[in-house]
Design an enzyme around this catalytic site. Structure first.
Site, PDB file in Angstrom:
ATOM      1  CG  HIS A   1      -1.240 -16.929  11.701  1.00  0.00           C
ATOM      2  ND1 HIS A   1      -2.417 -16.386  12.169  1.00  0.00           N
ATOM      3  CD2 HIS A   1      -0.323 -16.699  12.684  1.00  0.00           C
ATOM      4  CE1 HIS A   1      -2.226 -15.851  13.353  1.00  0.00           C
ATOM      5  NE2 HIS A   1      -0.953 -16.032  13.694  1.00  0.00           N
TER       6      HIS A   1
ATOM      7  CG  ASP B   1      -5.468 -16.903  10.639  1.00  0.00           C
ATOM      8  OD1 ASP B   1      -4.865 -17.858  10.102  1.00  0.00           O
ATOM      9  OD2 ASP B   1      -4.954 -16.171  11.503  1.00  0.00           O
TER      10      ASP B   1
ATOM     11  CB  SER C   1      -1.932 -16.259  16.973  1.00  0.00           C
ATOM     12  OG  SER C   1      -1.517 -14.950  16.663  1.00  0.00           O
TER      13      SER C   1
END
Length: 299
Positions: A142, A172, A251
């Site tokens: 993402h 992801d 992230s």
């Protein structure tokens, strides 16, 4: 009447002492002078004296420089040295050592898009970790999905564009290949989650809100967790739950054990409010899944 002949006394008769005690004694002959001693010239004497002095100095210097006998090491001396070190030096914490171990392998990842007017703008910021020293980087999908250009900044400040060479949407995960790498680039050490337990200490390293590299420490809160993304409704499984602080920008960064080994890739935080900030629950994809995404054999 003829005259008696007179003879003059001989040299020996003159030298012979007179038998007459009343006659004066002739002086005794002087002793023959002895041969003169040979004396060294003054320059040669000075040379010999200098050589003798130099020999004395050399002998003294060798004695002075000879190593002293090594002292005998005892357990008491060892204990005293350790105690002195602990009392006079501040040792880094386990979390600090873990963060330092992976710091050379942590990169800042930025995604850019181009507007209709042709202007490039920043779309996203996240973190990545080098797993192969040729510039192979793991991050979250993402972070880079939909970007027209991906840029990475290494620990030494080197900036380079990167290409997306692999993806694992169900976890992801994205794999990047940097177009340029530092000469001394280091890959992070990886460790299986097989022996990971709740309560084990962990460290998160990354760029929360673009600030960093930043480190936060906590523990593993649980294993085999599930998480559903509130944005896209994507469900992630078999996650590591941890309580080390993580925020947007973390992230794709590494979840690190206190031994300095990467066991997961930070992917999400749980916050039921629109704030999207950390409230104590974070999730990471196990490194086994991440290694598969990069085409590396699992542990």
């Amino acid at each position: 009447m003829p005259r008696p002949v007179r003879y003059s006394p001989s040299r020996s008769d003159r030298a012979r002492p007179s038998a007459d005690p009343a006659a004066p004694e002739s002086p005794s002959p002087l002793p023959a002078p002895s041969a003169p001693r040979r004396r060294l010239p003054s320059a040669q004497q000075a040379q010999w004296a200098a050589m003798a002095l130099l020999a004395v100095l050399l002998a003294g210097g060798m004695w002075w420089l000879q190593p002293a006998p090594a002292p005998r090491i005892t357990q008491q001396a060892i204990d005293a040295a350790v105690l002195h070190t602990l009392e006079n030096n501040t040792l880094p914490s386990a979390a600090a050592r873990a963060a330092e171990a992976v710091a050379p392998s942590v990169v800042r990842v930025m995604g850019f898009t181009t507007t209709k007017r042709g202007k490039e703008v920043e779309r996203s910021v996240g973190t990545g970790v080098v797993i192969v020293d040729t510039g192979v980087i793991l991050t979250n999908l993402h972070v880079v999905h939909g970007a027209d250009r991906v840029s990475v900044t290494f620990a030494d400040g080197t900036e380079a564009n990167a290409s997306i060479t692999g993806a694992q949407p169900e976890n992801d995960l994205a794999v990047l290949q940097a177009h340029k790498v530092p000469d001394d680039l280091q890959a992070a050490p990886l460790r299986s989650t097989q022996h990971l337990r709740a309560g084990d200490g962990v460290v998160v390293v990354g760029f929360p809100f673009g600030i960093g590299p930043s480190a936060s420490a906590g523990v593993v809160s649980g294993l085999q967790r599930e998480f559903e993304s509130p944005e896209g409704g994507q469900e992630l499984r078999n996650l590591i739950q941890f309580d080390a602080a993580a925020n947007p920008g973390n992230s794709g960064g590494p979840l690190v054990t206190l031994d300095g080994e990467v066991v997961g890739i930070v992917t999400a935080i749980l916050n039921p409010t629109p704030a999207r900030t950390f409230i104590g629950i974070g999730f990471a994809v196990p490194i086994e899944n991440a290694a598969q995404a990069a085409g590396m054999p699992p542990f």
